[in-house]
Motif scaffolding. Structure first.
Motif, mmCIF file in Angstrom:
data_model
loop_
_atom_site.group_PDB
_atom_site.id
_atom_site.type_symbol
_atom_site.label_atom_id
_atom_site.label_comp_id
_atom_site.label_asym_id
_atom_site.label_seq_id
_atom_site.Cartn_x
_atom_site.Cartn_y
_atom_site.Cartn_z
ATOM 1 N N CYS A 25 0.473 25.655 24.957
ATOM 2 C CA CYS A 25 0.824 24.748 26.072
ATOM 3 C C CYS A 25 -0.264 24.651 27.122
ATOM 4 O O CYS A 25 -0.624 23.579 27.569
ATOM 5 C CB CYS A 25 2.029 25.219 26.864
ATOM 6 S SG CYS A 25 3.582 25.465 26.135
ATOM 7 N N GLY A 61 -1.539 30.611 26.479
ATOM 8 C CA GLY A 61 -0.108 30.478 26.297
ATOM 9 C C GLY A 61 0.404 31.335 25.177
ATOM 10 O O GLY A 61 -0.295 32.216 24.690
ATOM 11 N N CYS A 88 -1.296 31.853 31.538
ATOM 12 C CA CYS A 88 0.127 31.647 31.276
ATOM 13 C C CYS A 88 0.933 32.947 31.263
ATOM 14 O O CYS A 88 0.437 34.012 30.944
ATOM 15 C CB CYS A 88 0.377 30.940 29.958
ATOM 16 S SG CYS A 88 0.300 29.184 30.080
ATOM 17 N N CYS A 90 3.457 33.531 29.212
ATOM 18 C CA CYS A 90 3.827 33.944 27.859
ATOM 19 C C CYS A 90 2.837 34.936 27.291
ATOM 20 O O CYS A 90 3.198 35.796 26.504
ATOM 21 C CB CYS A 90 3.880 32.731 26.942
ATOM 22 S SG CYS A 90 5.282 31.694 27.241
ATOM 23 N N CYS A 120 3.655 29.155 34.883
ATOM 24 C CA CYS A 120 4.202 28.479 33.709
ATOM 25 C C CYS A 120 4.343 27.013 34.055
ATOM 26 O O CYS A 120 5.329 26.621 34.594
ATOM 27 C CB CYS A 120 5.548 29.042 33.308
ATOM 28 S SG CYS A 120 6.332 28.171 31.972
HETATM 29 S S1 SF4 Z 1 3.892 30.271 30.266
HETATM 30 FE FE1 SF4 Z 1 4.900 28.266 30.174
HETATM 31 S S2 SF4 Z 1 3.235 26.805 29.954
HETATM 32 FE FE2 SF4 Z 1 2.439 28.800 29.396
HETATM 33 S S3 SF4 Z 1 2.661 28.961 27.182
HETATM 34 FE FE3 SF4 Z 1 4.465 29.872 28.124
HETATM 35 S S4 SF4 Z 1 5.945 28.188 28.191
HETATM 36 FE FE4 SF4 Z 1 3.946 27.275 27.873
#
Ligand code: SF4
Lengths: 339, 367
Positions: A25, A61, A88, A90, A120
């Motif tokens: 992402c 991400g 990010c 994640c 995010c």
């Molecule tokens: S933190 Fe949010 S934007 Fe980043 S990879 Fe995870 S879901 Fe996607």
């Protein structure tokens, strides 16, 4: 540091090149960052087309299991000095996908991480502070410290997780084979050619057929202008002992949809493949096979596809497969984590 | 086909020409691609499973994350499907605002695509303009929802936030700005002789072929089939606005570009009409209960990449029983690529251009 060392470090801090690899992402915020309006290139940053020319990898991400394997492989080709940064949430904690069966939760389980960019998704300006930080660090410290190393047990960890998944698959198959003789309690009345349910709002008409007539019915519908193959929906009902399948066809002149419903017993989930009638079914059937464990007769390449490299366990969409519980058990050490 | 006769090459996922984190295994004869096999899964998170474990309102944040370039349509489709289960009618105001959101998302997605297609043939300057124009839209989104990419704006029941002051003027300003910039990009790309020479006749699909491969969206329309869910199965208030559905005839990569640029202009015109219909101060949301009735919910929307469909089964309670998401890019990355390579002479240099002209979104194949 000698004057010359300092000069070299300063110069290096002014040309940080990053692998051009849009892994998730977060990568979508890079065009505004690198191109207009923020223009990172004025800081000497450049997306490098190959790992052999780059200094920096940013995990942008969520880390699917397949991506992590690829990343470690790619990262070994990056010459030293080299850095890993994590963009990010994640990448740092698992983020939104904390219970996903296909992702690893932390990048620093596998490789040392130099900088973290939370959010995010993180705003482009957040990546600016990362770059600022790296520049300072590179300019003011010795080159020997500029290596994010791959953790020595990174590959063992991956193998261990995969072993656990395989073990679960074995247990699951044993359980299923024990249940095989159980009778199904499921009402099914074929309605074709009448609709058993109509929705005017969505222009949907649902018909039901037995699975041995499925191919013939789909062929007939294709001749009646339902030419567009949209999807196969599957619903698992463990208490009834069946998996329902909906084949969705669409008429590209009127926008009407026909849903052809059929079912397979869970103990013998076998249905004819329709890929010769609708080419797209070749791929959707593969997806249904790996996710739901439905098998398709006469399908030329019925093997794992999206889950290849991501998941070794039982078909995750089955209702009696509690992937979240499995993730909590294996990755968070059994802590109930709010469930 | 024996592997020994051909050179086997992995294209992607780490490759500037790949459309994202997805790989292709290519069989090459000289520089001609004779067979391609897509290798997906680098972006798989298992949305359909994760959504079963989350409550209705938590799922809003999950519903759109598998196509980062065009999240708004996915978000709106989820909200529509849940409202379908609750049998809820949402305020008119919310419908108009959702249309503005959807069309802004489509414009942003198409502008982003023009950055890919420009990059794939080496025309980087218009790509910069396109990204700058998209930036204006992202800022507009940030102003009304607090987020640039993922908005959480349409929730089951309506719209989550009240409108900011000057909403109408701001929106019109953005629309005017984007319109001008989009025309610049269009001129710079479509009239460029390199662009024409590279894209004309490349990746041709006739209407019948496209339909049998399962294609929808701009790629299908560029092949001359006038099929758009906004007209053929209208949702929200699309039956109350005037707009054209641009169709092409040649069905090649160039025609697809033309269609997408025309769509940008149509979307902007829809936004202009919808903004006029908004009634500031009137409610934007109805409250839905925490637990849903048993039933099924369906939503079909025309996303920037074709038909998107979501099917939710509820057995009552706070969580869905089963969620099925359709992938818009699945045909583009699988059947279409297979077909084009079997039919025409595709070289390794043209392969990224064909991919870019189809505008797939790999995460939505993986989900
Ligand atoms: S933190 Fe949010 S934007 Fe980043 S990879 Fe995870 S879901 Fe996607």
């Amino acid at each position: 540091m000698s004057i010359l060392d300092k000069l070299v470090s300063w110069a290096r801090s002014r040309s940080v090149w990053m692998i051009h690899y849009c892994s998730a992402c977060g990568a979508v915020e890079f065009p505004p960052l690198v191109m207009s309006p923020l223009d990172w290139e004025r800081y000497g940053y450049m997306p490098a087309p190959t790992p052999r020319q780059s200094d920096l990898y940013v995990g942008m991400g969520y880390l699917t299991k397949k991506t992590v394997k690829l990343f470690l492989n790619m990262y070994r080709q990056v010459p030293e000095p080299r850095f890993v940064a994590a963009g990010c949430n994640c990448t740092a904690t698992g983020g939104l996908y904390w219970d996903s069966y296909a992702t690893y939760k932390r990048l620093d389980d596998f490789v040392e991480v130099e900088g973290w960019v939370p959010g995010c998704m993180p705003m482009p300006d957040d990546y600016f502070s990362l770059l600022e930080y790296l520049r300072k660090k590179i300019a003011n410290s010795r080159i020997e410290t500029h290596i994010s190393r791959i953790k020595p047990d990174a590959f063992e960890k991956i193998a261990r997780y995969e072993d656990l998944e395989r073990q679960w698959l074995k247990e699951y198959l044993e359980k299923v084979s024990k249940q095989a003789g159980e009778p199904i309690n499921y009402q099914f009345t074929p309605s074709y050619p009448d609709c058993y349910e109509v929705s005017d709002k969505h222009k949907i008409c649902k018909v039901s057929v037995e699975r041995d007539r499925l191919r013939q019915v789909l062929r007939e519908l294709k001749e009646q202008d339902f030419k567009l193959f949209i999807n196969i929906n599957t619903v698992d009902y463990p208490d009834k002992g069946v998996i329902e399948l909906y084949y969705i066809l669409e008429n590209p002149e009127t926008g009407e949809q026909k849903w052809v419903k059929t079912f397979v017993p869970r103990s013998n989930p076998l249905v004819d493949s329709v890929h010769d009638i609708f080419p797209l079914a070749l791929y959707i059937e593969r997806e249904v096979y790996e996710m739901m464990g439905v098998e398709f007769k006469n399908h030329p390449s019925l093997r794992k596809w999206i889950l290849e490299g991501n998941w070794e366990g039982p078909p995750p969409l089955r209702k009696d497969v509690d992937t979240a519980g499995f993730v909590i058990k294996t990755m968070y050490g059994g802590y109930r984590y709010g469930r | 086909m024996g592997d020994r006769e051909y050179q086997v090459l992995y294209f992607g996922p780490q490759h500037p020409g790949a459309p994202g984190n997805i790989a292709f295994k290519l069989w090459l004869d000289g520089d001609r691609v004779v067979k391609a096999e897509v290798i997906p899964g680098f972006l798989h998170r298992g949305f359909e499973k994760m959504m079963e474990n989350r409550t209705w309102e938590m799922n809003v944040t999950m519903s759109y994350r598998f196509c980062v370039e065009d999240p708004d349509h996915l978000e709106i489709a989820y909200a529509l499907a849940v409202e379908d289960i609750y049998r809820a009618e949402i305020p008119e105001n919310a419908k108009w605002l959702r249309m503005i959101q959807a069309e802004m998302g489509r414009v942003a997605s198409h502008l982003f695509w023009s950055h890919f297609i420009g990059g794939s043939v080496g025309l980087r300057t218009p790509a910069y303009w396109a990204v700058a124009a998209r930036e204006e839209i992202l800022k507009w989104f940030a102003r009304i929802s607090g987020h640039r990419i993922y908005h959480n704006l349409s929730v089951p029941g309506g719209i989550r936030y009240a409108l900011p002051e000057n909403f109408k003027e701001e929106t019109l300003r953005v629309v005017n700005f984007v319109e001008e910039k989009a025309r610049d990009v269009e001129d710079a790309l479509l009239r460029n002789s390199i662009f024409k020479a590279r894209l004309r006749g490349l990746g041709k699909l006739s209407g019948e072929e496209a339909l049998s491969l399962g294609v929808t969206g701009p790629v299908l329309r560029a092949s001359g089939v006038k099929y758009d869910l906004r007209v053929n199965a209208p949702y929200l208030n699309y039956d109350k606005v005037r707009f054209e559905v641009p169709v092409g005839s040649a069905g090649d990569a160039y025609e697809r570009s033309v269609v997408r640029f025309k769509e940008i202009q149509q979307s902007l015109s829809i936004i202009r009409q919808s903004v006029e219909e908004l009634r500031p101060g009137e409610p934007l949301r109805v409250k839905l209960g925490l637990s849903a009735p048993a039933g099924e919910g369906v939503a079909r929307v025309e996303s920037a990449r074709g038909e998107y469909m979501i099917h939710i089964i509820s057995q009552g309670g706070r969580r869905p029983y089963r969620v099925r998401l359709k992938s818009m890019s699945m045909p583009l990355l699988t059947t279409v690529v297979d077909y084009l390579i079997s039919k025409e002479e595709v070289t390794i240099a043209d392969f990224p251009v064909i991919l870019a002209s189809l505008d797939p979104c790999p995460p939505d194949l993986d989900r």
